[in-house]
Each structure stands twice: as C-alpha cells, then as structure tokens.
Design an enzyme around this catalytic site. Structure first.
Site, PDB file in Angstrom:
ATOM      1  N   SER A 181       1.091  -2.886  -4.407  1.00 28.86           N
ATOM      2  CA  SER A 181       0.375  -2.590  -3.174  1.00 28.86           C
ATOM      3  C   SER A 181       0.744  -1.203  -2.653  1.00 28.86           C
ATOM      4  O   SER A 181       0.544  -0.201  -3.334  1.00 28.86           O
ATOM      5  CB  SER A 181       0.667  -3.680  -2.137  1.00 28.86           C
ATOM      6  OG  SER A 181      -0.152  -3.526  -1.006  1.00 28.86           O
ATOM      7  N   ASP A 206      -2.286  -3.547  -8.091  1.00 27.34           N
ATOM      8  CA  ASP A 206      -3.255  -3.540  -6.991  1.00 27.34           C
ATOM      9  C   ASP A 206      -2.876  -2.510  -5.929  1.00 27.34           C
ATOM     10  O   ASP A 206      -2.546  -2.868  -4.783  1.00 27.34           O
ATOM     11  CB  ASP A 206      -3.381  -4.932  -6.368  1.00 27.34           C
ATOM     12  CG  ASP A 206      -4.782  -5.198  -5.822  1.00 27.34           C
ATOM     13  OD1 ASP A 206      -5.734  -4.611  -6.351  1.00 27.34           O
ATOM     14  OD2 ASP A 206      -4.913  -5.996  -4.876  1.00 27.34           O
ATOM     15  N   ASP A 222      -2.222   8.491  -9.368  1.00 26.90           N
ATOM     16  CA  ASP A 222      -3.266   8.964 -10.276  1.00 26.90           C
ATOM     17  C   ASP A 222      -2.635   9.259 -11.636  1.00 26.90           C
ATOM     18  O   ASP A 222      -1.402   9.242 -11.774  1.00 26.90           O
ATOM     19  CB  ASP A 222      -3.984  10.198  -9.710  1.00 26.90           C
ATOM     20  CG  ASP A 222      -3.100  11.425  -9.676  1.00 26.90           C
ATOM     21  OD1 ASP A 222      -2.895  12.033 -10.737  1.00 26.90           O
ATOM     22  OD2 ASP A 222      -2.581  11.755  -8.589  1.00 26.90           O
ATOM     23  N   ASP A 225       0.710  11.368 -12.509  1.00 23.79           N
ATOM     24  CA  ASP A 225       2.029  11.011 -11.983  1.00 23.79           C
ATOM     25  C   ASP A 225       3.018  10.588 -13.057  1.00 23.79           C
ATOM     26  O   ASP A 225       4.210  10.465 -12.774  1.00 23.79           O
ATOM     27  CB  ASP A 225       1.890   9.897 -10.935  1.00 23.79           C
ATOM     28  CG  ASP A 225       1.213  10.397  -9.668  1.00 23.79           C
ATOM     29  OD1 ASP A 225       1.432  11.569  -9.315  1.00 23.79           O
ATOM     30  OD2 ASP A 225       0.462   9.633  -9.038  1.00 23.79           O
ATOM     31  N   HIS A 273      -4.625 -10.602  -3.746  1.00 22.60           N
ATOM     32  CA  HIS A 273      -3.806  -9.388  -3.774  1.00 22.60           C
ATOM     33  C   HIS A 273      -2.480  -9.659  -4.495  1.00 22.60           C
ATOM     34  O   HIS A 273      -2.044  -8.879  -5.338  1.00 22.60           O
ATOM     35  CB  HIS A 273      -3.553  -8.926  -2.343  1.00 22.60           C
ATOM     36  CG  HIS A 273      -2.924  -7.575  -2.224  1.00 22.60           C
ATOM     37  ND1 HIS A 273      -3.339  -6.478  -2.934  1.00 22.60           N
ATOM     38  CD2 HIS A 273      -1.891  -7.140  -1.444  1.00 22.60           C
ATOM     39  CE1 HIS A 273      -2.609  -5.424  -2.604  1.00 22.60           C
ATOM     40  NE2 HIS A 273      -1.706  -5.802  -1.714  1.00 22.60           N
TER      41      HIS A 273
END
Length: 493
Positions: A181, A206, A222, A225, A273
């Site tokens: 998250s 997620d 992204d 990284d 989630h």
C-alpha cells in the site's frame, strides 16, 4: 540593516500566520479547537493527532527496524542504524551478509504486525536463510491522518535508505524491498536516497493510489526505482493504483475486487486491498503458483480482448527477473488462493457463493459497460475452446480410454449411454450420411483415432462394439473441430 529588516519581517509574518490560524480554529462554531504544536527547530509539527515531518534527521525514533532470522524466528531484534557502520549495531546482531536481505514495509494505519506481513516471515524462514528487516513507521502513518502519512513517506524512505547503506557497507547488494500500500510508495524514496546505487528488486503490493495519481516519477513507485520492479494489483481505483507501476504488473481477478471478500460482514474494499500481501505470502512456498497470462493493456482487458493464453508468467516471490508486461491472474476465493498454470482449458475455480449471490461473478467494470454479457465467450451459447464435443480430447484412462466421459447425446455421457441412445445416434448418422461411414478428417488428431472394427455378426446391438465405434466417430468429429482452431488468430499469444 535591510537583511535584518527582512528577517524580522519574515519572522513576524510566521508568528502572525500561526496566531491567525489558531484564532480562526478557536472560533469555528461546529468544531472544537485543534491543538497545534511545533517542535523545537521546526523538525515537525502536529495538528490534532497527525504528525507532519518537516526536517528531521535520521535515525528517527519514530522509524524503527527489527530483524528476524532463523536464529531468532520469533523474537525480533531491534536494529539501530546510524550515519556510520561503527555507530550502528548490525555487526553485533544476527544479520548475516551472506544471506539475501528482505526489507518489508507496512502501509497506512497499520504496523509491522499486520497479519499477512507476519505470515511472510514464517514462509520465508521456512523456505531458506534470509535477513528479514521489518520497518515500523506506524507513529507517522496512523489514522485518520492519511495526508500527513503521505507527506511523511519521503522522510521514511530517507531513513530506510540509511538502513540500505549500512547493509551495503556489510558487503552485500542482494536487497529486495517489499512494500504494501503506502509502503510500496515509500520504496520510491528509498531508491532516490541510495542513488547512484540501484536496488536489485522492489515488489509493490497494491501501491496506494490516493494523492499519487498525478505524482512525478520521483514521487511514486515506477520501473526506474530498481533493476526489477514487480507489482500486484488487487484493489485498483479504490485504495490501489490502476496504472502500471513496474516492469511487470499483475492484475489479480481483474485487479479491483477480489472473490471471497463479500462475506462475514467484512469491508470488501479493505479485504481486496489486503489480498495483495495475502497472495504474496502464499507465493513464497506455493508449489501451485500464481500464474498470469499476458494482456496488452487494461483497456484490452475491459473490452474482452485478453483471453487466457499460453504466454504465462508466475507472480510473487519467484517472478522471473527481467519479466516485462501486464498479466492477468485468477485465484480461488479462499486460501489456498493459487490455482496454478492455465493449460488449454478453463482454469477450475472454487465457486464464491456470496459473490454470485450479489451478481458479482463478473468484473464490475465489465458489468457496467457490458450488462448483457456480449463480451463473454459464452454469449449466445458459444462453446468454450477447444470443442463442444469433449472435456479432454487427448485423455486416455488406465483402461485405454474406457473411463472417459464424452458428453455427446443430449448431454448424456458415454458411460451412461443406453442401447436406445445408441440406436437413435446410429439412425441420425444413417439418415445424414445415407448409411455411409463418417468421413475421416485429415489432421494430426485423425491419425491417432481408434481404428474401425467389423460389426458383430448377430442383429442385436453389442454395447462394447458400438461404444468403441462411437468413440472412434466422436474423435473424428473432434479432429474436425480442432482443425478449425489451427488458424493463426486462435494461436496468437
């Protein structure tokens, strides 16, 4: 004098601004005054219960690191990280630089003891020797302070970056960040902190969407990284992101709502989630595996242009480094979630009675844009590949195929055929082909069918003979249907 005058004016403006804000808050008719405190040196300020970090140094007592290894699988070991190796305590800990490093980062309104994250510890240590570093930044990410938690991710990433630097000092670069998250977005700031060093791998579970939709590349996860970034999406457009974030992105069960999340009064969005770390934890030692098939884009998926195909990749811990693209995964609604690799037939799934009860057996987006089901492969009773005539055309049982179940005559399986069924089938074929034998289809399958046999001498129907003959003719039909699917459009991946 001018400089002093500007400084005094600036200082006075700040004091006036604080006074105005406090005064305005105290006169709000429907709200009680919100306490605002500014720490010495303005390193952070607090509004209500929400902490906003402004300019804190690392190490920070609000960001703690704990180590688990096979030497201490249950008792976490506090790890102090500082500006140098000598000031840190890695050398006196259970840390072993010869073992791979996993850094696990929780998200908003959680801590390191989130159940699926702790489950990862057991799975990893049962699999092999690892250095498992758990990051606890819950004091800077508690609810209902999501905006401040997002603001603090930069500082948290900076301090985790300091941990990574000390691990590198120990002589290893086998470092894998796993963020859930908001923790997945934190990994971006870890990456920017340790540059020009490039992390081996980042896994985003997620990644959080709110306040990251329009973020710049250096402010969100992204592909730049790490050398390899893999992402699992389970609650896109709600708590997670719909856009691709890595070299490879896996959208599980459509990526928005997860099966099995509609029972027991639980919040289906929160459940969906949290399925991302659930799936990942299971993947660490799963022998079945979470296999996804390729899809060109999410729009293609919504339009029904991403059928299951053989271009498949496994997701989770064993996702092959270097994989690129977008993949769709289907799971069971309950643990064990993994259902394995698709192998030319519809993947069997456990039915989710609660989901079906609410009419949610299809992806919600598909239901909105296609309420009549025209994008479904079963629309207008179109049969699924490979053929309407058999469940498995190549199946041969221990009795030479005698235990197959071939649905053919009014959905009656061959093992249940009676003499009367056989008489009707033969009469239909006789009228259709004027008594001649069925034409043999020239194909690779046709060369493997059972040979024709001579009919029995008596006039009575012999069950064994006609069942064998029926199988031969059904396999000929099978070859004919399979021949239609040899066109390139059906084999494109």
């Amino acid at each position: 004098m001018a400089g002093r005058g500007n400084f005094s004016c600036s200082k006075m403006s700040w004091n006036v601004l604080v006074a105005v804000v406090l005064t305005a808050l105290s006169f709000l008719p429907s709200c009680r005054p919100v306490p605002v405190s500014v720490k010495k040196g303005r390193s952070s300020f607090t509004i209500g219960n929400c902490v906003w970090v402004v300019d804190r140094p690392c190490p920070d007592s609000d960001i703690r690191f704990y180590l688990f290894t096979r030497s201490n699988p249950d008792d976490r070991q506090y790890i102090h990280i500082d500006e140098t190796w000598e000031q840190s305590n890695l050398s006196s800990s259970y840390f072993n630089p010869s073992h791979p490093v996993k850094v696990i980062i929780h998200g908003y309104n959680a801590d390191m003891f989130l159940t699926p994250l702790i489950n990862m510890k057991g799975e990893y240590l049962s699999r092999a020797n690892y250095n498992l570093f758990y990051v606890d930044w819950s004091d800077l990410a508690h609810g209902p302070c999501y905006p401040s938690a997002v603001h603090n991710t930069r500082h948290v990433g900076k301090c985790i970056g300091q941990l990574v630097q000390r691990i590198i000092d120990a002589g290893t670069d086998n470092i894998h960040l796993v963020g859930f998250s908001l923790g997945a977005q934190v990994t971006n700031y870890v990456s920017t902190t340790v540059r020009p060093f490039r992390l081996k791998r980042i896994t985003g579970l997620d990644p959080a969407m709110p306040l990251f939709i329009t973020a710049a590349p250096d402010d969100k996860l992204d592909p730049t990284d790490a050398e390899f970034v893999d992402v699992i999406h389970t609650n896109a457009l709600v708590q997670g992101k719909i856009e691709r974030c890595g070299h490879v992105d896996f959208y599980v069960n459509g990526g928005i709502l997860q099966p099995g999340c509609w029972g027991s009064g639980q919040n289906p969005m929160a459940c969906s989630h949290h399925r991302a770390p659930d799936y990942y934890a299971e993947s660490i030692r799963s022998l079945t595996g979470f296999w996804g098939w390729s899809c060109q884009s999410y729009v293609y998926y919504l339009l029904g242009f991403c059928p299951q195909n053989n271009a498949q990749v496994i997701a989770g811990e064993d996702c092959p480094t270097g994989t690129e693209g977008m993949f769709m995964i289907t799971t069971n609604p309950a643990s064990p979630f993994a259902i394995g690799r698709w192998a030319g037939f519809s993947i069997p799934q456990k039915k989710d009675a609660i989901l079906n009860k609410h009419g949610l057996n299809r992806d919600p987006f598909i239901s909105d844009i296609d309420q009549w089901g025209k994008l479904d492969s079963s629309f207008n009773n179109v049969d699924h590949f490979p053929t309407p005539y058999s469940q498995d055309p190549n199946h041969q049982g221990s009795q030479g195929g005698e235990d197959d179940e071939w649905p053919y005559f009014n959905h009656v399986g061959t093992s249940d055929l009676t003499k009367e069924h056989i008489r009707k089938i033969l009469e239909q074929d006789k009228s259709r082909y004027s008594g001649d034998a069925l034409p043999v289809v020239k194909s690779t399958l046709a060369t493997t069918i059972l040979p024709a046999v001579a009919p029995p001498s008596d006039n009575d129907i012999d069950d064994a003979f006609y069942l064998q003959d029926l199988r031969r003719r059904l396999q000929q039909k099978e070859a004919s249907v399979m021949q239609r699917y040899t066109m390139p459009m059906f084999n494109a991946h």
